[in-house]
Design a protein around this motif. Sequence first.
Motif, PDB file in Angstrom:
ATOM      1  N   PRO A   1      17.645  -7.066  -1.127  1.00 22.26           N
ATOM      2  CA  PRO A   1      17.647  -5.856  -0.466  1.00 22.26           C
ATOM      3  C   PRO A   1      16.976  -5.765   0.696  1.00 22.26           C
ATOM      4  N   GLU A   2      17.084  -4.991   1.744  1.00 26.20           N
ATOM      5  CA  GLU A   2      16.697  -5.052   2.907  1.00 26.20           C
ATOM      6  C   GLU A   2      15.419  -3.907   2.920  1.00 26.20           C
ATOM      7  N   TRP A   3      14.404  -4.034   3.687  1.00 25.00           N
ATOM      8  CA  TRP A   3      12.972  -3.487   3.782  1.00 25.00           C
ATOM      9  C   TRP A   3      13.438  -2.243   4.462  1.00 25.00           C
ATOM     10  N   LYS A   4      13.423  -0.762   4.097  1.00 26.29           N
ATOM     11  CA  LYS A   4      13.848   0.202   4.748  1.00 26.29           C
ATOM     12  C   LYS A   4      12.831   1.414   4.668  1.00 26.29           C
ATOM     13  N   GLU A   5      12.795   2.368   5.409  1.00 26.81           N
ATOM     14  CA  GLU A   5      12.023   3.438   5.398  1.00 26.81           C
ATOM     15  C   GLU A   5      12.914   4.659   4.540  1.00 26.81           C
ATOM     16  N   VAL A   6      12.608   4.745   3.177  1.00 30.28           N
ATOM     17  CA  VAL A   6      13.371   5.615   2.369  1.00 30.28           C
ATOM     18  C   VAL A   6      12.883   7.231   2.528  1.00 30.28           C
ATOM     19  N   LYS A   7      11.664   7.394   2.578  1.00 27.93           N
ATOM     20  CA  LYS A   7      11.253   8.711   3.010  1.00 27.93           C
ATOM     21  C   LYS A   7      10.231   8.400   4.412  1.00 27.93           C
TER      22      LYS A   7
ATOM     23  N   SER B   1       6.926 -11.183  -2.121  1.00 29.59           N
ATOM     24  CA  SER B   1       7.490 -10.247  -1.320  1.00 29.59           C
ATOM     25  C   SER B   1       7.146  -8.847  -1.473  1.00 29.59           C
ATOM     26  N   MET B   2       6.992  -7.995  -0.476  1.00 33.80           N
ATOM     27  CA  MET B   2       6.672  -6.714  -0.521  1.00 33.80           C
ATOM     28  C   MET B   2       7.634  -5.883  -1.046  1.00 33.80           C
ATOM     29  N   VAL B   3       7.482  -5.185  -2.170  1.00 36.22           N
ATOM     30  CA  VAL B   3       8.737  -4.397  -2.530  1.00 36.22           C
ATOM     31  C   VAL B   3       8.467  -2.555  -2.205  1.00 36.22           C
ATOM     32  N   GLU B   4       7.249  -2.343  -1.949  1.00 33.43           N
ATOM     33  CA  GLU B   4       7.011  -0.947  -1.767  1.00 33.43           C
ATOM     34  C   GLU B   4       5.634  -0.803  -1.039  1.00 33.43           C
ATOM     35  N   TYR B   5       5.809   0.024  -0.064  1.00 33.11           N
ATOM     36  CA  TYR B   5       4.609   0.686   0.713  1.00 33.11           C
ATOM     37  C   TYR B   5       4.617   1.961   1.078  1.00 33.11           C
ATOM     38  N   ALA B   6       3.410   2.708   0.894  1.00 34.21           N
ATOM     39  CA  ALA B   6       3.396   4.058   1.343  1.00 34.21           C
ATOM     40  C   ALA B   6       1.940   4.588   1.045  1.00 34.21           C
ATOM     41  N   ASP B   7       1.650   5.975   1.658  1.00 37.71           N
ATOM     42  CA  ASP B   7       0.126   6.364   1.300  1.00 37.71           C
ATOM     43  C   ASP B   7      -0.045   6.450  -0.282  1.00 37.71           C
ATOM     44  N   THR B   8      -1.353   6.618  -0.644  1.00 37.67           N
ATOM     45  CA  THR B   8      -1.612   6.313  -2.093  1.00 37.67           C
ATOM     46  C   THR B   8      -0.835   7.485  -2.768  1.00 37.67           C
ATOM     47  N   GLU B   9      -1.053   8.934  -2.076  1.00 37.09           N
ATOM     48  CA  GLU B   9      -0.684   9.942  -3.055  1.00 37.09           C
ATOM     49  C   GLU B   9       0.900   9.819  -3.307  1.00 37.09           C
ATOM     50  N   SER B  10       1.559   9.555  -2.391  1.00 32.99           N
ATOM     51  CA  SER B  10       3.017   9.486  -2.444  1.00 32.99           C
ATOM     52  C   SER B  10       3.583   8.416  -3.200  1.00 32.99           C
ATOM     53  N   ILE B  11       2.968   7.085  -3.548  1.00 33.31           N
ATOM     54  CA  ILE B  11       3.383   6.188  -4.162  1.00 33.31           C
ATOM     55  C   ILE B  11       3.061   6.104  -5.590  1.00 33.31           C
ATOM     56  N   PHE B  12       1.799   6.910  -5.747  1.00 40.42           N
ATOM     57  CA  PHE B  12       1.631   7.102  -7.305  1.00 40.42           C
ATOM     58  C   PHE B  12       2.277   8.467  -7.948  1.00 40.42           C
ATOM     59  N   LYS B  13       2.578   9.223  -7.066  1.00 40.60           N
ATOM     60  CA  LYS B  13       3.100  10.473  -7.588  1.00 40.60           C
ATOM     61  C   LYS B  13       4.670  10.208  -7.803  1.00 40.60           C
ATOM     62  N   ASP B  14       5.316   9.522  -6.757  1.00 40.41           N
ATOM     63  CA  ASP B  14       6.589   9.356  -6.716  1.00 40.41           C
ATOM     64  C   ASP B  14       6.921   7.552  -6.478  1.00 40.41           C
ATOM     65  N   PRO B  15       6.598   6.728  -7.424  1.00 40.87           N
ATOM     66  CA  PRO B  15       7.229   5.478  -6.914  1.00 40.87           C
ATOM     67  C   PRO B  15       8.629   5.377  -7.176  1.00 40.87           C
ATOM     68  N   LEU B  16       9.042   4.470  -6.126  1.00 42.10           N
ATOM     69  CA  LEU B  16      10.685   4.260  -6.078  1.00 42.10           C
ATOM     70  C   LEU B  16      11.184   2.972  -6.483  1.00 42.10           C
ATOM     71  N   ASN B  17      10.499   1.869  -6.407  1.00 47.93           N
ATOM     72  CA  ASN B  17      11.128   0.540  -6.792  1.00 47.93           C
ATOM     73  C   ASN B  17      10.843   0.423  -8.261  1.00 47.93           C
ATOM     74  N   PRO B  18      11.622  -0.083  -9.005  1.00 46.20           N
ATOM     75  CA  PRO B  18      11.683  -0.274 -10.467  1.00 46.20           C
ATOM     76  C   PRO B  18      10.615  -0.987 -11.036  1.00 46.20           C
ATOM     77  N   TYR B  19      10.134  -2.111 -10.097  1.00 43.13           N
ATOM     78  CA  TYR B  19       8.916  -2.767 -10.616  1.00 43.13           C
ATOM     79  C   TYR B  19       7.724  -2.145 -10.343  1.00 43.13           C
TER      80      TYR B  19
END
Length: 362
Positions: free
Chosen positions: A315-321, A243-261
Amino acid sequence: MSDSNNVSGYSNENLLEVRNLVKWFPIKAGFFKHTVGQVRAVDGVTFSIKRRQTMGLVGESGCGKSTCGRTILRLYPKTSGEIIFDGQDVSALSKSELRHMRTRMQIVFQDPYSSLSPRLPIGEIIGEAVREHGIVPPDEFDEYITRVMEACGLPEYYKERYPHEFSGGQRQRICIARALALSPEFIVCDEPVSALDVSIQAQIINLLKQLQKDFGLTYLFISHDLSVVEHISDTVGVMYLGSMVEYADTESIFKDPLNPYTKALFSAIPIPDPDVKIHRIILKGSIPSPANPPKGCKFHTRCGECMEVCKYAAPEWKEVKPGHFCACHLYNGADEQARAEETMNKIKSSDGFVEKEESAEL
């Protein structure tokens, strides 16, 4: 190609859109090979890749990254979901339409040696599909193969040599040239540098970036190496147990990862500074079997932030930001929380009913 397979609701700025993609492999047992279960290799993955951009796909071994890439190319038949390439549903294409589509979608495999025929010289390996699909007229064939090889850093005199005569980095350049020779728009790079030395990895990554710039290519870059993914990717998707647990542009996901995994995965990235203390998040336990994934959130058995609802409701797949998608109960709104609690209560009451029946029988 026929317009009958065109899909409505498709964004023209995206070359590829994957919607709820599922790929399960049957588990056979017994003399008659009955299906007794399913390996949920890819289990409801959704993402998109814009034209001329690179999406990195990361996760632990066995999470379904390579299966996802091969299913997109229809090397594996999908179980369900949609694969939309340039506005067309790939799984709905006829044999003749798929044959034409093959030239537009290519793959570079992980092991550059086993993916090359030891019986053919390099010029024939690169040109075999070019001749089969009639990419160029016969009188321009040799010159075309030479141009493709030179674009990948391979001299013309390599044409008559065989794969065993080359180093690992040179073989991977041959694999890239073979894919590039068909003038594709989209290439799945399935861990193309994992078998190479670090210095050679840098050369191959720089080659891929240069080819993308010169030929307008779009990449799905599958890798374990997060530093490489950060360097080459425009967007990043993180997979866990299909399953996909997180998806974002590279800068956002490396600077502020959201999912605990994602946080645990990124905490393993080494920092080349002895004065910087790394806060490493150590995951407990091992990855569950994709043939029997946990109920609720698949990651709850190893998550340090696990809540009661995580054990029962997925959990539901949603746009957090804006542009930052995540599947985690930590970011539930009021509506998502209500639905998750309703699911949890239904499962609890059902389990309680089963337990009562079993105790009554005893």
